[in-house]
Design a protein around this motif. Structure first.
Motif, PDB file in Angstrom:
ATOM      1  N   GLY A 118       0.801  -1.590  -0.232  1.00  0.00           N
ATOM      2  CA  GLY A 118      -0.074  -0.121   0.220  1.00  0.00           C
ATOM      3  C   GLY A 118       0.868   1.418  -0.329  1.00  0.00           C
ATOM      4  O   GLY A 118       2.482   1.465   0.224  1.00  0.00           O
ATOM      5  N   ILE A 119       0.258   2.633  -0.641  1.00  0.00           N
ATOM      6  CA  ILE A 119       1.095   3.822  -0.810  1.00  0.00           C
ATOM      7  C   ILE A 119      -0.292   4.617   0.778  1.00  0.00           C
ATOM      8  O   ILE A 119      -1.196   4.775   0.465  1.00  0.00           O
ATOM      9  CB  ILE A 119       0.893   4.178  -1.832  1.00  0.00           C
ATOM     10  CG1 ILE A 119       1.728   5.914  -2.088  1.00  0.00           C
ATOM     11  CG2 ILE A 119      -0.659   4.359  -2.299  1.00  0.00           C
ATOM     12  CD1 ILE A 119       1.716   5.675  -3.660  1.00  0.00           C
ATOM     13  N   TYR A 120       1.073   5.601   1.306  1.00  0.00           N
ATOM     14  CA  TYR A 120       0.565   6.974   2.160  1.00  0.00           C
ATOM     15  C   TYR A 120       1.337   8.085   1.954  1.00  0.00           C
ATOM     16  O   TYR A 120       2.455   7.972   2.195  1.00  0.00           O
ATOM     17  CB  TYR A 120       0.902   5.512   3.499  1.00  0.00           C
ATOM     18  CG  TYR A 120       0.361   4.349   3.575  1.00  0.00           C
ATOM     19  CD1 TYR A 120      -1.045   3.366   3.488  1.00  0.00           C
ATOM     20  CD2 TYR A 120       1.076   3.574   3.233  1.00  0.00           C
ATOM     21  CE1 TYR A 120      -1.261   2.728   3.522  1.00  0.00           C
ATOM     22  CE2 TYR A 120       1.331   2.246   2.866  1.00  0.00           C
ATOM     23  CZ  TYR A 120      -0.579   1.245   3.232  1.00  0.00           C
ATOM     24  OH  TYR A 120      -1.038   0.352   3.191  1.00  0.00           O
ATOM     25  N   MET A 121       0.203   9.177   2.024  1.00  0.00           N
ATOM     26  CA  MET A 121       0.742  10.551   1.793  1.00  0.00           C
ATOM     27  C   MET A 121       1.988  10.636   3.163  1.00  0.00           C
ATOM     28  O   MET A 121       1.426  10.120   4.173  1.00  0.00           O
ATOM     29  CB  MET A 121       0.032  11.678   2.631  1.00  0.00           C
ATOM     30  CG  MET A 121      -0.410  11.779   0.452  1.00  0.00           C
ATOM     31  SD  MET A 121      -0.625  12.989   0.764  1.00  0.00           S
ATOM     32  CE  MET A 121       0.681  14.023   1.658  1.00  0.00           C
ATOM     33  N   TYR A 166       3.493  -7.635  14.313  1.00  0.00           N
ATOM     34  CA  TYR A 166       2.561  -6.642  13.648  1.00  0.00           C
ATOM     35  C   TYR A 166       3.416  -5.501  13.362  1.00  0.00           C
ATOM     36  O   TYR A 166       4.138  -4.570  13.827  1.00  0.00           O
ATOM     37  CB  TYR A 166       1.823  -6.967  13.814  1.00  0.00           C
ATOM     38  CG  TYR A 166       1.156  -6.962  15.287  1.00  0.00           C
ATOM     39  CD1 TYR A 166       1.175  -5.790  15.947  1.00  0.00           C
ATOM     40  CD2 TYR A 166       1.010  -7.546  16.691  1.00  0.00           C
ATOM     41  CE1 TYR A 166       0.682  -4.682  17.021  1.00  0.00           C
ATOM     42  CE2 TYR A 166       0.956  -7.608  17.762  1.00  0.00           C
ATOM     43  CZ  TYR A 166       0.754  -6.152  18.081  1.00  0.00           C
ATOM     44  OH  TYR A 166       0.497  -6.348  18.831  1.00  0.00           O
ATOM     45  N   GLN A 167       3.055  -5.092  12.588  1.00  0.00           N
ATOM     46  CA  GLN A 167       3.993  -3.427  11.699  1.00  0.00           C
ATOM     47  C   GLN A 167       1.731  -2.084  11.476  1.00  0.00           C
ATOM     48  O   GLN A 167       1.522  -3.019  10.784  1.00  0.00           O
ATOM     49  CB  GLN A 167       4.328  -3.308  10.785  1.00  0.00           C
ATOM     50  CG  GLN A 167       5.716  -4.055  11.258  1.00  0.00           C
ATOM     51  CD  GLN A 167       7.165  -3.413  10.024  1.00  0.00           C
ATOM     52  OE1 GLN A 167       6.917  -3.554   8.811  1.00  0.00           O
ATOM     53  NE2 GLN A 167       7.697  -2.131  10.172  1.00  0.00           N
ATOM     54  N   VAL A 168       2.285  -1.538  12.094  1.00  0.00           N
ATOM     55  CA  VAL A 168       1.519  -0.601  11.722  1.00  0.00           C
ATOM     56  C   VAL A 168       1.731   0.644  10.787  1.00  0.00           C
ATOM     57  O   VAL A 168       2.761   1.289  11.036  1.00  0.00           O
ATOM     58  CB  VAL A 168       0.496  -0.038  12.940  1.00  0.00           C
ATOM     59  CG1 VAL A 168       0.093   1.732  12.827  1.00  0.00           C
ATOM     60  CG2 VAL A 168       0.095  -0.823  13.642  1.00  0.00           C
ATOM     61  N   ILE A 169       1.027   1.329   9.773  1.00  0.00           N
ATOM     62  CA  ILE A 169       1.823   3.338   9.219  1.00  0.00           C
ATOM     63  C   ILE A 169       0.458   3.671   8.995  1.00  0.00           C
ATOM     64  O   ILE A 169      -0.379   3.125   8.541  1.00  0.00           O
ATOM     65  CB  ILE A 169       1.872   2.024   7.560  1.00  0.00           C
ATOM     66  CG1 ILE A 169       2.678   3.300   6.922  1.00  0.00           C
ATOM     67  CG2 ILE A 169       1.000   1.432   6.719  1.00  0.00           C
ATOM     68  CD1 ILE A 169       3.556   2.393   5.508  1.00  0.00           C
ATOM     69  N   THR A 170       0.730   5.489   9.280  1.00  0.00           N
ATOM     70  CA  THR A 170       0.226   6.169   8.556  1.00  0.00           C
ATOM     71  C   THR A 170       0.384   6.959   8.125  1.00  0.00           C
ATOM     72  O   THR A 170       0.502   6.521   6.346  1.00  0.00           O
ATOM     73  CB  THR A 170      -0.796   6.355   9.864  1.00  0.00           C
ATOM     74  OG1 THR A 170       0.345   7.377  10.164  1.00  0.00           O
ATOM     75  CG2 THR A 170      -1.742   5.295  10.619  1.00  0.00           C
ATOM     76  N   ASN A 171       0.550   8.811   8.443  1.00  0.00           N
ATOM     77  CA  ASN A 171       0.357   8.853   7.500  1.00  0.00           C
ATOM     78  C   ASN A 171       2.094  10.097   7.718  1.00  0.00           C
ATOM     79  O   ASN A 171       1.924  11.018   7.798  1.00  0.00           O
ATOM     80  CB  ASN A 171      -0.121  10.141   6.973  1.00  0.00           C
ATOM     81  CG  ASN A 171      -1.782   9.638   6.336  1.00  0.00           C
ATOM     82  OD1 ASN A 171      -2.239   9.181   7.391  1.00  0.00           O
ATOM     83  ND2 ASN A 171      -1.014   8.765   4.984  1.00  0.00           N
ATOM     84  N   PHE A 172       2.781   9.957   8.673  1.00  0.00           N
ATOM     85  CA  PHE A 172       4.113  10.045   9.231  1.00  0.00           C
ATOM     86  C   PHE A 172       5.561   9.379   9.366  1.00  0.00           C
ATOM     87  O   PHE A 172       5.810   7.744   8.968  1.00  0.00           O
ATOM     88  CB  PHE A 172       3.977  10.785  11.250  1.00  0.00           C
ATOM     89  CG  PHE A 172       4.249   9.424  11.315  1.00  0.00           C
ATOM     90  CD1 PHE A 172       4.904   9.202  12.649  1.00  0.00           C
ATOM     91  CD2 PHE A 172       2.820   9.186  12.491  1.00  0.00           C
ATOM     92  CE1 PHE A 172       4.477   8.012  13.150  1.00  0.00           C
ATOM     93  CE2 PHE A 172       2.128   8.121  12.679  1.00  0.00           C
ATOM     94  CZ  PHE A 172       3.626   7.363  13.328  1.00  0.00           C
TER      95      PHE A 172
END
Length: 406
Positions: free
Chosen positions: A194-197, A305-311
């Motif tokens: 996935g891609i995220y700003m 597990y991993q988490v990603i948002t926008n930073f």
């Protein structure tokens, strides 16, 4: 004599008609020879959920892509350095120069995480947060050394009007470019991405714009290469390492990739910290694996597990920046809180979808201008399937779609 002239005229007319028919047949055969894959792909476009403007729901389509959509040619020419070059490539190859296509990537705020089910299946969950738009779920075929895949595409990126359905022939031709604009997806090797700003830069967002002697790719074309060619997370990282990244639409992005073994990684391009990371050409790829992330924080180091948002997740990146520059940290913390309740072990895909619903834009105190979650998807990387819900309609059975590559 008169009858003879009439007969001759009749023969001439019949001959002309025959010639016209032959020419039309030749033209049709020529068009099919050039466009047969595109014609088949356009014919496959299907509306699976209609728009609901009162709920900010755009229409949802599926499209089965026939053929290889010229990705080999794209790689052979060394990729592209910007959206303009990508548009030119797509226009020349897919629409044969007849139809102009526009591609752009607006500001998006998204969330993703990896998890595991009770029976051991590996999951990749993703929210795509933006505003009302039409969406296409794109299926590509296995081809030569390339994988079959399913991906989600925002049709607004292609310049298709968000306020109406995909009814016109020209819009359907434009939708052929969807293969080069995936936002998330899964392939038949069990790799998801996935891609995220990231909003990198001190005063304004600065896109990554590497300029070495490597070939080039833009934001969504990296996802395309991973979906088509990666057998594993390691393969995805190798692909990203071989190319210069040129972020689209004057913004910046990072990526999460995971596979069926439980391995995952966050791919980021950075140089210094947020207050000094203002030169997109100076950034370098930094990879953070889920089993090698204790330097990120105690929580990250203690979980698989991993988490990603926008930073940017790199430690110290925001030490000299206002706290509001760290976009999506509230969603990041909440997702970790939910996963920690069960140590990242979830009952099934529905349980993962429940976590996505918690941080959906209609339930969350927005820290940006995005008004809704356009789609939520849970990819099962073990059985190569997906659960897909449009526009936060989590409680509507008719809005829960499942697809499989097996």
């Amino acid at each position: 004599m008169k009858e003879k002239n009439i007969k001759q005229m009749k023969n001439i007319v019949q001959t002309i008609i025959k010639v016209i028919i032959v020419l039309l047949l030749i033209s049709a055969i020529g068009i099919y020879a050039i466009w047969h894959n595109e014609i088949s792909t356009i014919s496959s476009i299907k509306l699976i959920r209609d728009r609901n403007d009162s709920h900010q729901d755009g229409a949802v389509y599926t499209m089965n892509v026939k053929g290889d959509f010229y990705l080999d040619d794209f790689i052979a020419q060394g990729g592209v350095k910007n959206d303009t070059e990508l548009i030119n490539f797509i226009t020349n190859k897919i629409t044969k120069g007849f139809i102009d296509i526009n591609i752009s990537n607006p500001e998006i705020a998204c969330s993703s995480f990896t998890a595991q089910t009770e029976n051991g299946d590996m999951l990749f969950g993703r929210n795509y947060d933006f505003s009302k738009t039409n969406t296409c779920i794109v299926f590509t075929e296995k081809n030569k050394n390339r994988h079959a895949s399913i991906s989600s595409v925002d049709l607004q990126f292609l310049g298709i009007d968000v306020e109406k359905n995909l009814d016109g022939f020209m819009d359907k031709v434009t939708a052929l470019a969807s293969t080069y604009a995936p936002l998330d997806g899964i392939n038949d090797a069990g790799v998801s991405c996935g891609i995220y700003m990231t909003y990198q830069g001190e005063d304004k967002t600065v896109p990554t714009n590497q300029n070495t002697d490597k070939p080039d790719f833009t934001s969504t074309t990296l996802l395309r290469l991973i979906l088509d060619y990666a057998d594993s997370v390691e393969d995805a990282v190798e692909i990203a390492s071989k190319y210069d990244l040129h972020d689209s639409a004057n913004t910046s992005y990072h990526y999460m990739v995971a596979d069926s073994t439980g391995k995952s990684a966050i791919l980021e391009w950075v140089n210094g910290d947020d207050s000094t990371d203002n030169d997109g050409s100076a950034r370098e790829l930094v990879v953070t694996y889920n089993d090698e992330d204790s330097h990120i924080g105690e929580l990250e180091g203690s979980t698989s597990y991993q988490v990603i948002t926008n930073f940017i997740i790199q430690p110290g990146y925001y030490d000299n920046s206002p706290v509001e520059n760290k976009k999506g940290v509230d969603r990041y913390d909440r997702i970790y809180d939910e996963l920690n309740k069960t140590n990242g072990i979830l009952k099934d895909e529905k349980s993962a979808m429940d976590i996505l619903s918690i941080v959906g834009r209609r339930n969350w105190d927005n820290d940006d201008k995005n008004g809704c979650t356009v789609h939520s998807v849970v990819y099962n990387m073990t059985n190569k399937s997906m659960m897909w819900v449009p526009n936060e309609n989590y409680d509507d059975p008719t809005a829960i779609f499942t697809f499989s590559l097996e």
